[in-house]
Design a protein around this motif. Sequence first.
Motif, PDB file in Angstrom:
ATOM      1  N   THR A   1      70.402  24.219  20.896  1.00  8.85           N
ATOM      2  CA  THR A   1      69.553  22.801  20.846  1.00  8.85           C
ATOM      3  C   THR A   1      68.676  22.840  21.948  1.00  8.85           C
ATOM      4  O   THR A   1      69.145  22.954  23.194  1.00  8.85           O
ATOM      5  CB  THR A   1      70.720  21.735  21.010  1.00  8.85           C
ATOM      6  N   ALA A   2      67.334  22.612  21.860  1.00  6.60           N
ATOM      7  CA  ALA A   2      66.747  22.670  23.107  1.00  6.60           C
ATOM      8  C   ALA A   2      66.102  21.233  23.023  1.00  6.60           C
ATOM      9  O   ALA A   2      65.945  20.429  22.393  1.00  6.60           O
ATOM     10  CB  ALA A   2      65.102  23.462  22.483  1.00  6.60           C
ATOM     11  N   VAL A   3      65.821  20.930  24.620  1.00  6.06           N
ATOM     12  CA  VAL A   3      65.664  19.796  24.847  1.00  6.06           C
ATOM     13  C   VAL A   3      64.403  19.536  25.973  1.00  6.06           C
ATOM     14  O   VAL A   3      64.269  20.407  26.797  1.00  6.06           O
ATOM     15  CB  VAL A   3      66.923  19.182  25.858  1.00  6.06           C
ATOM     16  N   ALA A   4      63.774  18.742  25.854  1.00 11.41           N
ATOM     17  CA  ALA A   4      62.375  18.734  26.485  1.00 11.41           C
ATOM     18  C   ALA A   4      62.029  17.034  26.635  1.00 11.41           C
ATOM     19  O   ALA A   4      62.533  16.278  26.145  1.00 11.41           O
ATOM     20  CB  ALA A   4      61.255  19.418  25.888  1.00 11.41           C
ATOM     21  N   ILE A   5      61.101  16.945  27.635  1.00 11.24           N
ATOM     22  CA  ILE A   5      60.614  15.611  27.808  1.00 11.24           C
ATOM     23  C   ILE A   5      59.148  15.507  27.693  1.00 11.24           C
ATOM     24  O   ILE A   5      58.396  16.395  28.240  1.00 11.24           O
ATOM     25  CB  ILE A   5      60.795  15.123  29.264  1.00 11.24           C
ATOM     26  N   LEU A   6      58.795  14.164  26.853  1.00  7.48           N
ATOM     27  CA  LEU A   6      57.093  14.105  26.799  1.00  7.48           C
ATOM     28  C   LEU A   6      56.907  12.678  27.290  1.00  7.48           C
ATOM     29  O   LEU A   6      57.582  11.915  26.788  1.00  7.48           O
ATOM     30  CB  LEU A   6      56.841  14.153  25.343  1.00  7.48           C
ATOM     31  N   GLY A   7      56.145  12.642  28.291  1.00  5.52           N
ATOM     32  CA  GLY A   7      55.580  11.215  28.511  1.00  5.52           C
ATOM     33  C   GLY A   7      56.805  10.217  28.824  1.00  5.52           C
ATOM     34  O   GLY A   7      56.857   9.225  28.334  1.00  5.52           O
ATOM     35  N   GLY A   8      58.194  10.727  29.062  1.00  2.00           N
ATOM     36  CA  GLY A   8      59.357  10.091  29.133  1.00  2.00           C
ATOM     37  C   GLY A   8      60.117  10.250  27.892  1.00  2.00           C
ATOM     38  O   GLY A   8      61.013   9.567  27.338  1.00  2.00           O
ATOM     39  N   THR A   9      59.918  11.362  27.064  1.00  4.64           N
ATOM     40  CA  THR A   9      60.626  11.502  25.664  1.00  4.64           C
ATOM     41  C   THR A   9      61.424  12.752  25.601  1.00  4.64           C
ATOM     42  O   THR A   9      60.784  13.717  26.052  1.00  4.64           O
ATOM     43  CB  THR A   9      59.682  11.410  24.643  1.00  4.64           C
ATOM     44  N   LEU A  10      62.623  12.727  25.467  1.00  4.27           N
ATOM     45  CA  LEU A  10      63.598  13.739  25.312  1.00  4.27           C
ATOM     46  C   LEU A  10      63.735  14.158  23.868  1.00  4.27           C
ATOM     47  O   LEU A  10      63.852  13.160  23.105  1.00  4.27           O
ATOM     48  CB  LEU A  10      65.123  13.534  25.776  1.00  4.27           C
ATOM     49  N   PHE A  11      63.858  15.316  23.540  1.00  3.62           N
ATOM     50  CA  PHE A  11      63.967  15.315  21.896  1.00  3.62           C
ATOM     51  C   PHE A  11      64.792  16.609  21.846  1.00  3.62           C
ATOM     52  O   PHE A  11      64.856  17.696  22.627  1.00  3.62           O
ATOM     53  CB  PHE A  11      62.595  15.436  21.170  1.00  3.62           C
TER      54      PHE A  11
ATOM     55  N   VAL B   1      64.196   7.049  29.745  1.00  2.00           N
ATOM     56  CA  VAL B   1      63.179   7.823  28.877  1.00  2.00           C
ATOM     57  C   VAL B   1      63.823   7.768  27.366  1.00  2.00           C
ATOM     58  O   VAL B   1      64.842   7.204  27.005  1.00  2.00           O
ATOM     59  CB  VAL B   1      63.415   9.135  29.256  1.00  2.00           C
ATOM     60  N   ASN B   2      62.945   8.344  26.354  1.00  2.00           N
ATOM     61  CA  ASN B   2      63.108   8.128  25.082  1.00  2.00           C
ATOM     62  C   ASN B   2      63.749   9.413  24.543  1.00  2.00           C
ATOM     63  O   ASN B   2      63.990  10.334  25.182  1.00  2.00           O
ATOM     64  CB  ASN B   2      61.678   8.037  24.155  1.00  2.00           C
ATOM     65  N   CYS B   3      64.230   9.361  23.323  1.00  2.00           N
ATOM     66  CA  CYS B   3      64.635  10.868  22.651  1.00  2.00           C
ATOM     67  C   CYS B   3      64.566  11.020  21.288  1.00  2.00           C
ATOM     68  O   CYS B   3      64.215   9.949  20.659  1.00  2.00           O
ATOM     69  CB  CYS B   3      66.399  11.013  22.911  1.00  2.00           C
ATOM     70  N   ASN B   4      64.338  12.076  20.947  1.00  2.00           N
ATOM     71  CA  ASN B   4      64.068  12.324  19.521  1.00  2.00           C
ATOM     72  C   ASN B   4      65.449  13.168  19.004  1.00  2.00           C
ATOM     73  O   ASN B   4      65.530  14.496  19.247  1.00  2.00           O
ATOM     74  CB  ASN B   4      62.961  13.104  19.327  1.00  2.00           C
TER      75      ASN B   4
ATOM     76  N   ARG C   1      73.286   5.420  24.501  1.00  2.00           N
ATOM     77  CA  ARG C   1      74.314   5.678  23.662  1.00  2.00           C
ATOM     78  C   ARG C   1      74.189   6.501  22.642  1.00  2.00           C
ATOM     79  O   ARG C   1      74.991   7.660  22.235  1.00  2.00           O
ATOM     80  CB  ARG C   1      74.845   4.372  23.306  1.00  2.00           C
ATOM     81  N   ILE C   2      72.824   6.175  21.737  1.00  2.00           N
ATOM     82  CA  ILE C   2      72.585   7.033  20.714  1.00  2.00           C
ATOM     83  C   ILE C   2      72.195   8.671  21.145  1.00  2.00           C
ATOM     84  O   ILE C   2      72.773   9.495  20.551  1.00  2.00           O
ATOM     85  CB  ILE C   2      71.542   6.384  19.781  1.00  2.00           C
ATOM     86  N   CYS C   3      71.482   8.672  22.059  1.00  2.00           N
ATOM     87  CA  CYS C   3      71.109   9.882  22.445  1.00  2.00           C
ATOM     88  C   CYS C   3      72.178  10.737  23.320  1.00  2.00           C
ATOM     89  O   CYS C   3      72.117  11.953  23.149  1.00  2.00           O
ATOM     90  CB  CYS C   3      69.905   9.931  23.421  1.00  2.00           C
ATOM     91  N   GLY C   4      72.955  10.131  23.831  1.00  2.00           N
ATOM     92  CA  GLY C   4      74.152  10.541  24.547  1.00  2.00           C
ATOM     93  C   GLY C   4      75.142  11.050  23.605  1.00  2.00           C
ATOM     94  O   GLY C   4      75.741  12.314  23.932  1.00  2.00           O
ATOM     95  N   ALA C   5      75.270  10.488  22.528  1.00  2.00           N
ATOM     96  CA  ALA C   5      76.249  11.149  21.312  1.00  2.00           C
ATOM     97  C   ALA C   5      75.756  12.349  21.005  1.00  2.00           C
ATOM     98  O   ALA C   5      76.512  13.281  20.511  1.00  2.00           O
ATOM     99  CB  ALA C   5      75.959  10.205  20.271  1.00  2.00           C
TER     100      ALA C   5
END
Length: 265
Positions: free
Chosen positions: A7-17, A176-179, A163-167
Motif C-alpha cells: 500500500t503506497a501512501v502519499a500527501i497532496l496539499g495535505g492529503t494522504l491517500f 491532513v486528508n486521506c483517500n 479514526r477512519i484513516c487510522g483504521a
Amino acid sequence: MLAALVTAVAILGGTLFVLHRPDALPGADRTARARVAAPESGTPPPATTPAAPSPSGTTPPAPTPPSPAPGPGTPESTPARGTGTFTVAQGTAEPVGHGRIRRYRVEVEDGIGVDPAASAAQIQGILGDKRGWTNDRRNGFQLVAAGGYDFTVKIASPATVDRICGAAGLDTRGEVNCNVGSQVLVNVKRWTTGSPRFDGPIDEYRALVINHEVGHRIGHGHEGCPGPGKPAPAMMQQIYGLKGCKPNAWPYGADGGYLSGPPVP
C-alpha cells in the motif's frame, strides 16, 4: 515511503491517500439526507444497513439549485470533533462529461458547521469545470443522493478523519486528508482554511484536493514540475513544494491543453 510496501501512501496539499484500483463494487442504495455512522474502513457493510462508500445511469431528476459555497474559516473556529454521523447532500444532478460516468455522493459529518448542499454544489462545479477531467472526453461524473455510486467525498472533523484513516493504517495527525478505498476523506480544517503550502484562494485549494484525488480514481499518477514559472500539474504533490512552478488546481488550462509534468514514481 517504502517501495516494499504493497500500500503506497502519499500527501497532496495535505492529503494522504492509499493507491487503489480506480473501480470497485457499487454501493448499496441509500436515501438522500440519511444519517449514517462513519465507517471504520472502505469495506461496505451488508445491504440491510447503511453502506460504506464504494464504486459503480438513468436520466436523473433535475439538479437541486446550488447553494452558496461555504466561506473560509479560521483554525480556531474549526471543530476538532463532530458527532461521527454523516448527512448525505440532497439532490441528484445531470451527468457532466463523456465516456464512463462515475457516480459520486457527498457526505458531511454532523456538528462541524459545514452545509452539505453547499459543499456538494461546489464539488459538482469543480468536476464539471471545463478545466477539469471532463476535458479529456473520456470521463464524466454525476452527483447522486441515492442508488449505486462509485465513490464518496466526505468532509469530516479531524478526529473522525484520524479514526477512519487510522483504521487503514494512515496517520493523519488531525491535520491532513486521506483517500482510502472508495472514500475521499477531507479534513474540515483543510476545507475551511486551505493549506499553508498552497498560495491561492480557498476555492482553488478545494479544487486541487478534488481534482487530485479524482485524478487517481481515473488512473492518473503523480507528476512533477515541468519547469520554472510553469503551472504545477494538478497531479503534483504541491504540499512538498512547487519546485519553481506556480500553484495550480486544474488538470487543463483555459486553452484546453493538459497541464502535465514528468511522471513521479
